[in-house]
Design a protein around this motif. Structure first.
Motif, PDB file in Angstrom:
ATOM      1  N   ARG A  58      10.668 -23.342  32.432  1.00  0.00           N
ATOM      2  CA  ARG A  58      10.812 -24.647  33.079  1.00  0.00           C
ATOM      3  C   ARG A  58      11.642 -25.605  32.219  1.00  0.00           C
ATOM      4  N   ARG A  59      11.569 -25.466  30.904  1.00  0.00           N
ATOM      5  CA  ARG A  59      12.258 -26.384  30.001  1.00  0.00           C
ATOM      6  C   ARG A  59      13.566 -25.803  29.454  1.00  0.00           C
ATOM      7  N   ARG A  60      14.184 -24.910  30.197  1.00  0.00           N
ATOM      8  CA  ARG A  60      15.379 -24.226  29.693  1.00  0.00           C
ATOM      9  C   ARG A  60      16.603 -25.131  29.617  1.00  0.00           C
ATOM     10  N   GLY A  61      16.591 -26.251  30.361  1.00  0.00           N
ATOM     11  CA  GLY A  61      17.739 -27.151  30.343  1.00  0.00           C
ATOM     12  C   GLY A  61      18.969 -26.481  30.914  1.00  0.00           C
ATOM     13  N   SER A  62      20.110 -26.585  30.193  1.00  0.00           N
ATOM     14  CA  SER A  62      21.369 -25.990  30.665  1.00  0.00           C
ATOM     15  C   SER A  62      21.555 -24.559  30.182  1.00  0.00           C
ATOM     16  N   ARG A  63      20.597 -24.065  29.418  1.00  0.00           N
ATOM     17  CA  ARG A  63      20.734 -22.707  28.907  1.00  0.00           C
ATOM     18  C   ARG A  63      20.455 -21.676  30.001  1.00  0.00           C
ATOM     19  N   ARG A  64      21.183 -20.573  29.954  1.00  0.00           N
ATOM     20  CA  ARG A  64      20.985 -19.485  30.908  1.00  0.00           C
ATOM     21  C   ARG A  64      19.800 -18.644  30.460  1.00  0.00           C
ATOM     22  N   PRO A  65      18.785 -18.460  31.306  1.00  0.00           N
ATOM     23  CA  PRO A  65      17.610 -17.689  30.880  1.00  0.00           C
ATOM     24  C   PRO A  65      17.899 -16.203  30.814  1.00  0.00           C
ATOM     25  N   VAL A  66      17.469 -15.601  29.714  1.00  0.00           N
ATOM     26  CA  VAL A  66      17.576 -14.157  29.517  1.00  0.00           C
ATOM     27  C   VAL A  66      16.171 -13.637  29.245  1.00  0.00           C
ATOM     28  N   LEU A  67      15.700 -12.788  30.110  1.00  0.00           N
ATOM     29  CA  LEU A  67      14.359 -12.236  29.976  1.00  0.00           C
ATOM     30  C   LEU A  67      14.424 -10.880  29.293  1.00  0.00           C
ATOM     31  N   VAL A  68      13.676 -10.739  28.210  1.00  0.00           N
ATOM     32  CA  VAL A  68      13.498  -9.430  27.563  1.00  0.00           C
ATOM     33  C   VAL A  68      12.069  -9.013  27.888  1.00  0.00           C
ATOM     34  N   GLY A  69      11.921  -8.076  28.810  1.00  0.00           N
ATOM     35  CA  GLY A  69      10.584  -7.696  29.245  1.00  0.00           C
ATOM     36  C   GLY A  69      10.629  -6.630  30.317  1.00  0.00           C
ATOM     37  N   ALA A 100       7.232  -0.346  31.987  1.00  0.00           N
ATOM     38  CA  ALA A 100       7.695  -0.043  33.344  1.00  0.00           C
ATOM     39  C   ALA A 100       8.953  -0.850  33.624  1.00  0.00           C
ATOM     40  N   VAL A 101      10.082  -0.161  33.810  1.00  0.00           N
ATOM     41  CA  VAL A 101      11.355  -0.846  34.035  1.00  0.00           C
ATOM     42  C   VAL A 101      12.097  -0.262  35.236  1.00  0.00           C
ATOM     43  N   GLY A 102      11.387   0.465  36.096  1.00  0.00           N
ATOM     44  CA  GLY A 102      12.021   1.094  37.250  1.00  0.00           C
ATOM     45  C   GLY A 102      12.589   0.092  38.238  1.00  0.00           C
ATOM     46  N   LEU A 103      11.908  -1.029  38.439  1.00  0.00           N
ATOM     47  CA  LEU A 103      12.402  -2.041  39.364  1.00  0.00           C
ATOM     48  C   LEU A 103      13.712  -2.635  38.870  1.00  0.00           C
ATOM     49  N   ALA A 104      13.765  -2.989  37.577  1.00  0.00           N
ATOM     50  CA  ALA A 104      14.997  -3.538  37.010  1.00  0.00           C
ATOM     51  C   ALA A 104      16.149  -2.550  37.169  1.00  0.00           C
ATOM     52  N   ALA A 105      15.875  -1.266  36.916  1.00  0.00           N
ATOM     53  CA  ALA A 105      16.908  -0.246  37.075  1.00  0.00           C
ATOM     54  C   ALA A 105      17.376  -0.161  38.520  1.00  0.00           C
ATOM     55  N   ALA A 106      16.439  -0.240  39.472  1.00  0.00           N
ATOM     56  CA  ALA A 106      16.799  -0.181  40.888  1.00  0.00           C
ATOM     57  C   ALA A 106      17.662  -1.366  41.303  1.00  0.00           C
ATOM     58  N   LEU A 107      17.506  -2.491  40.616  1.00  0.00           N
ATOM     59  CA  LEU A 107      18.311  -3.674  40.907  1.00  0.00           C
ATOM     60  C   LEU A 107      19.697  -3.602  40.276  1.00  0.00           C
ATOM     61  N   GLY A 108      19.932  -2.575  39.450  1.00  0.00           N
ATOM     62  CA  GLY A 108      21.243  -2.387  38.841  1.00  0.00           C
ATOM     63  C   GLY A 108      21.344  -2.795  37.389  1.00  0.00           C
ATOM     64  N   VAL A 109      20.226  -3.158  36.768  1.00  0.00           N
ATOM     65  CA  VAL A 109      20.235  -3.572  35.359  1.00  0.00           C
ATOM     66  C   VAL A 109      20.209  -2.321  34.471  1.00  0.00           C
ATOM     67  N   PRO A 110      21.095  -2.211  33.474  1.00  0.00           N
ATOM     68  CA  PRO A 110      21.028  -1.071  32.542  1.00  0.00           C
ATOM     69  C   PRO A 110      19.689  -1.063  31.818  1.00  0.00           C
TER      70      PRO A 110
END
Length: 286
Positions: A58-69, A100-110
Motif C-alpha cells: 500500500r505504501r509503495r509510492g511511485s516504485r514498481r512492486p516486485v514480489l519474490v514469493g 508452489a509456483v505453477g500458477l506463476a509459470a502458467a501466467l508466463g513468468v520464468p
C-alpha cells in the motif's frame, strides 16, 4: 492474454520478499535480490506476515512492486491491489520462489530466480484477464468446482431430516468466513459424490439441478470471456461435456466448495464470477 508492448513504468523497484520464500528457499530469494539490486534502484522489504505485506504494498509510492514469493503470495498481492482498485494503474512483477509456483509459470513468468529477475528488469507489460466474484475475490487461473464429498452430502441429508441440525449449520456458517485458505486435501474415507448445481452463463441456464455433475471449470480465454466446461455424470453411455463461453458465470444450488488458484473456498450456495478484461498487468519476457 491481452499483450501491451510497453516498458515497465518505473526503474525504481519495491522488492517485497515473502516470508515463505525466505524460509523455504532463502538462496533463491537472495539471488533474486542481488540481480534486481544490480540492475535498478531497489528498496527491499522483508514483511513478517500478511499485515506487513499489505502495508508495504500500500505504501509503495511511485516504485514498481516486485514480489519474490510463491503462488499464494502472488494471489495475495493481486487481491490486495484489486480491493484497493489499483490494478489498472499498477504493473506487478514476480520472481517465483517457494513451494508452489505453477500458477506463476502458467501466467508466463520464468520460474528460475535469475531468469525471472532479468524479466523484471528487461521485460514488457502484458495484460491478463481475471475472474472477479461477487464477494470481490479474484481468480488468476482456472476455477474448478469438484463433486461434493460423501461427508457433505450426508450432512445435507441429515440436516433435512433434523431441522435443529440445519439451524446449527446455518449459525456456524454465519460465524465462520466462507472464504478459506485450507488446501484441497480429501480426508480419509471422504468419497466424492455428484454435485447438483445450476450453472448459468450470461443469464442463460446451461445445466440445472436435476442433472448431476462430475465437475465444472471456468477459465478466462484472453478475449474478454471465459471458457466454461460442465461435465455431466454419465449414465450408461459416456456423457459429453458441455462447452460454452461467456462473460458472467453463476453457480447455485446446494452448498458447494470451489478451488481457485489452488485455494479451496466455501461452502456457498450461490456465487457469480465475471471476467474483468485486461485487469492484471504483469512484467513478462519480451
Amino acid at each position: 492474454m491481452t499483450e501491451v508492448a510497453t516498458s515497465p513504468t518505473s526503474d525504481h523497484l519495491l522488492v517485497i520478499i515473502d516470508p515463505v520464500a525466505r524460509r523455504t528457499d532463502g538462496e533463491s530469494a537472495r539471488i533474486a535480490k542481488d540481480v534486481l539490486s544490480a540492475g535498478a534502484s531497489t528498496k527491499v522489504c522483508l514483511p513478517d506476515g500478511p499485515e506487513e505485506f499489505a502495508r508495504a504494498l500500500r505504501r509503495r509510492g511511485s516504485r514498481r512492486p516486485v514480489l519474490v514469493g510463491d503462488d499464494r503470495a502472488l494471489v495475495r498481492a493481486v487481491s490486495l491491489l484489486h480491493r484497493q482498485r489499483e490494478l489498472a494503474g499498477c504493473v506487478l512483477s514476480v520472481v517465483p520462489v517457494g513451494p508452489a509456483v505453477g500458477l506463476a509459470a502458467a501466467l508466463g513468468v520464468p520460474t528460475g530466480a535469475v531468469a525471472a529477475a532479468r524479466a523484471v528488469l528487461e521485460g514488457v507489460e502484458r495484460r491478463r484477464d481475471l475472474l472477479v466474484d461477487d464477494s470481490d475475490g479474484v481468480v488468476l487461473g482456472t476455477l474448478r468446482i469438484p463433486p461434493v464429498s460423501a461427508r457433505e452430502a450426508d450432512a445435507e441429508t441429515g440436516a433435512g431430516a433434523r431441522p435443529w441440525l440445519r439451524t446449527c449449520q446455518s449459525l456456524v456458517r454465519t460465524l465462520v468466513p466462507a472464504r478459506s485458505s485450507r488446501p484441497a486435501v480429501p480426508e480419509p474415507g471422504d468419497v466424492a459424490r455428484p454435485s447438483r448445481l445450476r450453472v448459468e452463463v450470461d443469464g442463460v441456464t446451461l445445466v440445472d439441478v436435476g442433472q448431476p455433475l462430475e465437475a465444472v471449470s471456468v477459465t478466462p480465454n484472453g478475449s474478454g470471456a471465459a471458457d466454461v466446461e460442465v461435465r455431466p455424470v454419465s449414465v450408461g453411455a459416456e456423457a459429453a461435456p458441455l462447452w460454452v463461453a461467456g462473460r458472467s458465470v453463476t453457480v447455485s444450488g446446494a452448498d458447494f466448495r470451489y478451488r481457485a488458484d489452488a485455494v479451496v473456498s466455501g461452502p456457498v450456495r450461490r456465487r457469480t464470477w465475471t471476467v474483468w478484461e485486461a485487469a492484471l498487468g504483469l512484467t513478462l519476457p519480451g
